[in-house]
Design an enzyme around this catalytic site. Structure first.
Site, PDB file in Angstrom:
ATOM      1  N   HIS A 179       0.857  -1.197   0.000  1.00 38.94           N
ATOM      2  CA  HIS A 179       0.000   0.000   0.000  1.00 38.94           C
ATOM      3  C   HIS A 179       0.891   1.245   0.000  1.00 38.94           C
ATOM      4  O   HIS A 179       1.972   1.230   0.586  1.00 38.94           O
ATOM      5  CB  HIS A 179      -0.863   0.057   1.259  1.00 38.94           C
ATOM      6  CG  HIS A 179      -1.731  -1.142   1.457  1.00 38.94           C
ATOM      7  ND1 HIS A 179      -1.295  -2.268   2.117  1.00 38.94           N
ATOM      8  CD2 HIS A 179      -3.009  -1.383   1.084  1.00 38.94           C
ATOM      9  CE1 HIS A 179      -2.283  -3.163   2.143  1.00 38.94           C
ATOM     10  NE2 HIS A 179      -3.330  -2.656   1.519  1.00 38.94           N
ATOM     11  N   ALA A 217     -10.917  -4.764   1.293  1.00 39.14           N
ATOM     12  CA  ALA A 217     -11.873  -4.485   2.359  1.00 39.14           C
ATOM     13  C   ALA A 217     -12.181  -2.995   2.239  1.00 39.14           C
ATOM     14  O   ALA A 217     -11.267  -2.199   2.025  1.00 39.14           O
ATOM     15  CB  ALA A 217     -11.232  -4.774   3.706  1.00 39.14           C
ATOM     16  N   SER A 268      -6.671   1.127  -1.310  1.00 36.18           N
ATOM     17  CA  SER A 268      -5.904   0.254  -2.219  1.00 36.18           C
ATOM     18  C   SER A 268      -6.599   0.176  -3.576  1.00 36.18           C
ATOM     19  O   SER A 268      -7.378   1.053  -3.934  1.00 36.18           O
ATOM     20  CB  SER A 268      -5.807  -1.152  -1.608  1.00 36.18           C
ATOM     21  OG  SER A 268      -7.086  -1.756  -1.563  1.00 36.18           O
ATOM     22  N   HIS A 289      -9.158  -0.972  13.119  1.00 36.41           N
ATOM     23  CA  HIS A 289      -8.625  -1.941  12.161  1.00 36.41           C
ATOM     24  C   HIS A 289      -9.051  -3.375  12.525  1.00 36.41           C
ATOM     25  O   HIS A 289      -9.342  -4.191  11.654  1.00 36.41           O
ATOM     26  CB  HIS A 289      -7.102  -1.816  12.106  1.00 36.41           C
ATOM     27  CG  HIS A 289      -6.460  -2.696  11.083  1.00 36.41           C
ATOM     28  ND1 HIS A 289      -6.818  -2.684   9.752  1.00 36.41           N
ATOM     29  CD2 HIS A 289      -5.480  -3.640  11.192  1.00 36.41           C
ATOM     30  CE1 HIS A 289      -6.090  -3.569   9.089  1.00 36.41           C
ATOM     31  NE2 HIS A 289      -5.280  -4.159   9.940  1.00 36.41           N
TER      32      HIS A 289
HETATM   33  N1  HPA Z   1     -11.933   3.688   5.015  1.00 33.03           N
HETATM   34  C1  HPA Z   1     -10.816   3.433   4.305  1.00 33.03           C
HETATM   35  N2  HPA Z   1     -10.341   2.204   4.108  1.00 33.03           N
HETATM   36  C2  HPA Z   1     -11.029   1.176   4.643  1.00 33.03           C
HETATM   37  C3  HPA Z   1     -12.196   1.372   5.385  1.00 33.03           C
HETATM   38  C4  HPA Z   1     -12.686   2.703   5.594  1.00 33.03           C
HETATM   39  O1  HPA Z   1     -13.715   2.957   6.243  1.00 33.03           O
HETATM   40  N3  HPA Z   1     -12.628   0.136   5.772  1.00 33.03           N
HETATM   41  C5  HPA Z   1     -11.755  -0.769   5.253  1.00 33.03           C
HETATM   42  N4  HPA Z   1     -10.777  -0.145   4.566  1.00 33.03           N
END
Ligand code: HPA
Length: 279
Positions: free
Chosen positions: A82, A112, A211, A246
């Site tokens: 990333h 995600a 990402s 997270h």
């Molecule tokens: N924001 C940015 N990136 C993410 C989020 C979010 O709410 N959830 C998972 N990755």
């Protein structure tokens, strides 16, 4: 600056260990375990590949795994890079150019993401129909590598419409609720503010994440067909009266991992017959 010769050297080494591939999968946070779907897997650690980015997570070098699904040779990227980790755009997207040199013509890129669209819920799968790049960065900045693609590549059909239809059909067959939506790329690593999320919603995005867009831009530059799949792990900032952690994102990814792996396997099984090109 990325150099064609360095990419070729890295690709030759991977090909020597794992052979060529026609389809690639990049896994998002909490979506590990897909390697179990691959028959006869062969892997190579990133730290064995010359010029490859060094992992910022001690003890987790990351690896490429090549294996078979139906008649496809699938290259799985287990561990992605990333930009918030401090990698240059060249390093973040180097694996995609290497995929192209290995013969990959279809990329399934997953992530995600936070839900900006108020109709979405954690656990939803979303097939990406487009993206918005709010990062201020572009991985193609700098000298163009003409061998891969043109200086000014088109991005009007970024996510392949046939692959999107296939993904929606396969999700339905598995009884999964899949939606279609627009993904907005933010740099991170801090999550967004509620005001940013309101802005992103007005701009037309359904999802937000850190990402996918750099890899997608480079894959399109290389002429690959791209399918993007997000798993909604949380409602974006300010939607609910609570903070985003997270751990919550990882746990939500874990909860949907099994259906997600099944879906990606089914999709790959339905891709047109592979045409492996030896390097
Ligand atoms: N924001 C940015 N990136 C993410 C989020 C979010 O709410 N959830 C998972 N990755």
């Amino acid at each position: 600056m990325i150099d064609y010769k360095d990419l070729k050297r890295a690709a030759s080494m991977i090909e020597h260990s794992c052979g060529p591939a026609d389809t690639a999968v990049i896994l998002g946070s909490g979506l590990g375990g897909f390697e179990e779907e691959l028959l006869d897997p062969i892997s190579i650690a990133y730290d064995e590949i010359p010029g490859f980015p060094e992992s910022t997570v001690p003890g987790h070098a990351g690896r490429f795994i090549v294996g078979t699904i139906r008649d496809h040779r699938v290259l799985l990227m287990s561990g992605r890079f990333h930009s918030y980790e401090g990698y240059s755009m060249d390093k973040v997207t180097m694996p995609v150019r290497i995929m192209s040199l290995l013969g990959v013509n279809t990329l399934i890129v997953t992530n995600a993401a936070g839900a900006v669209n108020l109709d979405y819920r954690p656990g939803d799968l979303v097939i990406l129909e487009d993206f918005i790049n709010l990062s201020g960065r572009n991985p193609l900045r700098g000298r163009n590598l003409d061998r891969f693609g043109p200086r000014f590549p088109d991005m009007s059909q970024t996510f392949d419409s046939e692959l999107r239809t296939l993904a929606l059909e396969e999700a339905q067959k598995l009884g999964l609720s899949a939606k279609q939506g627009v993904y907005c790329w933010m740099n991170g690593p801090s999550y967004e503010t509620p005001a940013e999320i309101r802005m992103i919603r007005i701009l037309g995005a359904d999802l937000v994440g850190m990402s996918t867009v750099p890899e997608t831009i480079v894959a399109r530059h290389c002429g690959m067909r791209v399918l993007g799949i997000s798993t909604v792990t949380n409602m974006a900032a300010g939607v609910l009266d609570k903070q985003i952690h997270h751990e919550e994102v990882l746990a939500a990814g874990e909860a949907i991992r099994e259906s997600f792996c099944k879906l990606v396997t089914q999709i790959i099984g339905k891709l047109p017959e592979s045409t492996i090109v030896e390097m």
